[in-house]
Design an enzyme around this catalytic site. Structure first.
Site, short mmCIF file in Angstrom:
data_model
loop_
_atom_site.label_atom_id
_atom_site.label_comp_id
_atom_site.label_asym_id
_atom_site.label_seq_id
_atom_site.Cartn_x
_atom_site.Cartn_y
_atom_site.Cartn_z
N ASP A 147 -3.29 -6.43 -4.72
CA ASP A 147 -4.40 -6.18 -3.79
C ASP A 147 -4.07 -6.92 -2.50
OD1 ASP A 147 -6.69 -6.39 -2.26
OD2 ASP A 147 -8.02 -6.72 -3.97
N PHE A 148 -3.95 -6.15 -1.41
CA PHE A 148 -3.45 -6.77 -0.18
C PHE A 148 -4.41 -7.76 0.47
CE2 PHE A 148 -4.06 -2.21 1.58
CZ PHE A 148 -5.40 -2.40 1.88
N ASP A 179 0.83 -1.63 -4.73
CA ASP A 179 -0.43 -0.90 -4.51
C ASP A 179 -1.42 -1.39 -5.57
OD1 ASP A 179 -2.46 1.22 -3.94
OD2 ASP A 179 -0.83 2.08 -2.77
N GLY A 220 0.85 -1.20 0.00
CA GLY A 220 0.00 0.00 0.00
C GLY A 220 0.88 1.24 0.00
N GLY A 221 1.93 1.19 -0.79
CA GLY A 221 2.97 2.24 -0.75
C GLY A 221 2.68 3.46 -1.60
N HIS A 250 -4.65 1.99 9.46
CA HIS A 250 -5.62 2.89 10.11
C HIS A 250 -6.85 3.15 9.23
CE1 HIS A 250 -4.12 7.12 8.56
NE2 HIS A 250 -4.19 6.24 7.59
C1 LIG Z 1 -3.53 6.27 3.25
S1 LIG Z 1 -2.70 5.59 1.89
C2 LIG Z 1 -1.09 5.37 2.54
C3 LIG Z 1 -0.08 5.36 1.46
C4 LIG Z 1 1.38 5.27 1.90
N1 LIG Z 1 1.68 4.02 2.57
C5 LIG Z 1 1.73 6.45 2.77
O1 LIG Z 1 1.96 6.27 3.96
O2 LIG Z 1 1.74 7.57 2.29
C6 LIG Z 1 -3.31 3.96 1.75
C7 LIG Z 1 -2.83 3.25 0.49
O3 LIG Z 1 -3.42 1.94 0.49
C8 LIG Z 1 -3.72 1.62 -0.83
N2 LIG Z 1 -4.74 0.55 -0.89
C9 LIG Z 1 -6.05 0.64 -0.59
N3 LIG Z 1 -6.64 -0.55 -0.78
C10 LIG Z 1 -5.67 -1.40 -1.19
C11 LIG Z 1 -5.66 -2.78 -1.53
N4 LIG Z 1 -6.79 -3.51 -1.49
N5 LIG Z 1 -4.50 -3.34 -1.88
C12 LIG Z 1 -3.35 -2.61 -1.92
N6 LIG Z 1 -3.29 -1.29 -1.61
C13 LIG Z 1 -4.45 -0.70 -1.25
C14 LIG Z 1 -4.24 2.91 -1.41
O4 LIG Z 1 -4.24 2.88 -2.82
C15 LIG Z 1 -3.26 3.91 -0.81
O5 LIG Z 1 -2.16 4.13 -1.63
#
Ligand SMILES: C[S@@+](CC[C@H](N)C(=O)[O-])C[C@H]1O[C@@H](n2cnc3c(N)ncnc32)[C@H](O)[C@@H]1O
Length: 402
Positions: free
Chosen positions: A305-306, A284, A259-260, A325
């Site tokens: 997709d995590f 991501d 989720g980077g 969070h």
């Molecule tokens: C609040 S952001 C945080 C991004 C980064 N880690 C940071 O700290 O700036 C959450 C991230 O989770 C990703 N995300 C949401 N659902 C996801 C999924 N099912 N699989 C992978 N990534 C996902 C979003 O696309 C987003 O980039």
């Protein structure tokens, strides 16, 4: 839908309380603290400055009356959000920053932007009245460091990508809560944001589909500026714990950012530790990975997709930042289970970079973010108790350090 169903309880009818200071008894001590703090400001640290900001805010809040606080929230702050967002979208802050520190007339700016002069004048007058712009004459202003910074996508775009396109979720939260029987929401498929906009989309899809995905991503690259970074040696000893003893073959996965987003954390890591062994992998959703424009070639992009099986096995570290969070415990449990399955026992570590809400004395930045999690995601900023419960009891991992 709305207030007609609400039950209101009787309240004190002494109207005079509305026009007396909020916490009069706190004013003398706060004032003293501020005076002392001012004297220390020149040779103090950034922590001293932050402490002063807290005290000055507390002083202003204690001194003003309930009526003044109410109109500050209901007129001042919300009006400022509208005005600042207007300035971001119209290019006002970029134009002002380009013009430099000289006084700038509303009429000239309006011509440059192609917007109505009267409209721009009203917007700028409010931003100035809120203390964010300097008035040098009638309809003439000078930039502040704040308005200059609004020209940076990392600062300005948060207003559109986070606030204006999700605000109904926050503003309708009372209604959502009432209709759900006033219980703490923990269903990621039933959020105040979904209720307010009549959508089934989560925040990321909602913002992306509303056309503000880039704005959200720019904000994500900026909201941590100036804060300590996890990879600072005094925060986390990267060399001793991760680099020493890591598999040094070039194909070995070293750090996986789950989720980077656009890769800002891995970029920072690579510039800080250019000789770390193995691969840096950014994961991501496809809609995010596709938006990446510039990324150091040392970082591998991976659509993932995590909720699915983690394709990268046995990395030295899996890193999750400001992502758990966004989700209630059941979803986090599933995310963590996918990481746990991929970890190599005794070798892999999971690094979670999140807030830990103190049980007392929480900072407003943390509680404010918790309100966003509550009203947009039905999730939360967690206390240490909640983190232990999630990570150890539910996910079956052991916390080495919190
Ligand atoms: C609040 S952001 C945080 C991004 C980064 N880690 C940071 O700290 O700036 C959450 C991230 O989770 C990703 N995300 C949401 N659902 C996801 C999924 N099912 N699989 C992978 N990534 C996902 C979003 O696309 C987003 O980039």
């Amino acid at each position: 839908m709305g207030a007609e169903n609400a039950e209101y309880h009787s309240c004190p009818d002494d109207l005079s309380i509305a026009t007396h200071s909020n916490i009069a008894e706190a004013v003398p001590k706060l004032l003293n603290d501020v005076i002392k703090g001012v004297n220390n400001l020149n040779h103090g640290t950034d922590e001293d400055r932050k402490d002063m900001v807290i005290k000055c805010r507390a002083l202003a809040r204690a001194l003003e009356t309930p009526r003044e606080t109410m109109v500050d929230h209901c007129w001042g702050q919300i009006g400022a959000i509208a005005a600042i967002g207007f300035g971001v979208d119209s290019g006002l802050w970029v134009l002002m920053a380009q013009n430099g520190d000289k006084p700038q007339k509303v009429t000239d700016l309006a011509v440059g932007l192609g917007v109505d002069t009267k409209l721009l004048g009203r917007v700028m007058r409010h931003v100035c009245a809120m203390g964010l712009l300097i008035e040098v004459g009638e309809d003439e202003y000078r930039s502040t460091n704040y308005t200059k910074a609004l020209s940076l996508p990392q600062i300005g775009h948060g207003y559109l990508g986070v606030t204006t396109c999700t605000a109904a979720g926050t503003l309708k939260f009372h209604e959502f809560s009432r209709k759900r029987g006033w219980v703490n929401p923990t269903n990621s498929h039933d959020t105040s944001l979904m209720y307010a906009y009549g959508t089934e989309k989560n925040v990321f899809d909602w913002v992306h589909d509303s056309g503000y995905g880039k704005h959200l991503n720019d904000y994500l690259g900026g909201y941590n500026l100036g804060r300590p970074c996890w990879m600072d040696p005094d925060v986390y000893p990267v060399k001793e714990i991760l680099i020493d003893g890591a598999d040094s073959s070039p194909d070995a996965p070293f750090l996986v950012d789950v989720g980077g987003n656009m890769g800002h954390d891995l970029t920072r890591f690579h510039s800080r530790y250019p000789n770390a062994p193995g691969k840096l992998i950014l994961q991501d959703l496809p809609m995010m990975i596709h938006q990446i424009k510039d990324l150091d070639p040392a970082i591998i992009r991976m659509e993932y997709d995590f909720h699915q099986e983690q394709p990268v096995k046995g990395a030295r570290a899996y890193y999750i930042h400001s992502t758990l969070h966004n989700w209630p415990d059941d979803v986090c449990e599933s995310i963590l289970a996918r990481v746990k399955e991929a970890m190599k026992p005794g070798y892999s570590r999971l690094l979670i970079n999140e807030n830990v809400v103190p049980h007392i004395g929480a900072h407003w930045e943390t509680t404010g973010l918790d309100m966003l999690m509550l009203t947009l995601f039905s999730s939360e900023e967690r206390t240490s108790t909640a983190w232990y419960d999630l990570i150890e009891r539910r996910a079956g991992l052991r916390i080495a350090k919190c």
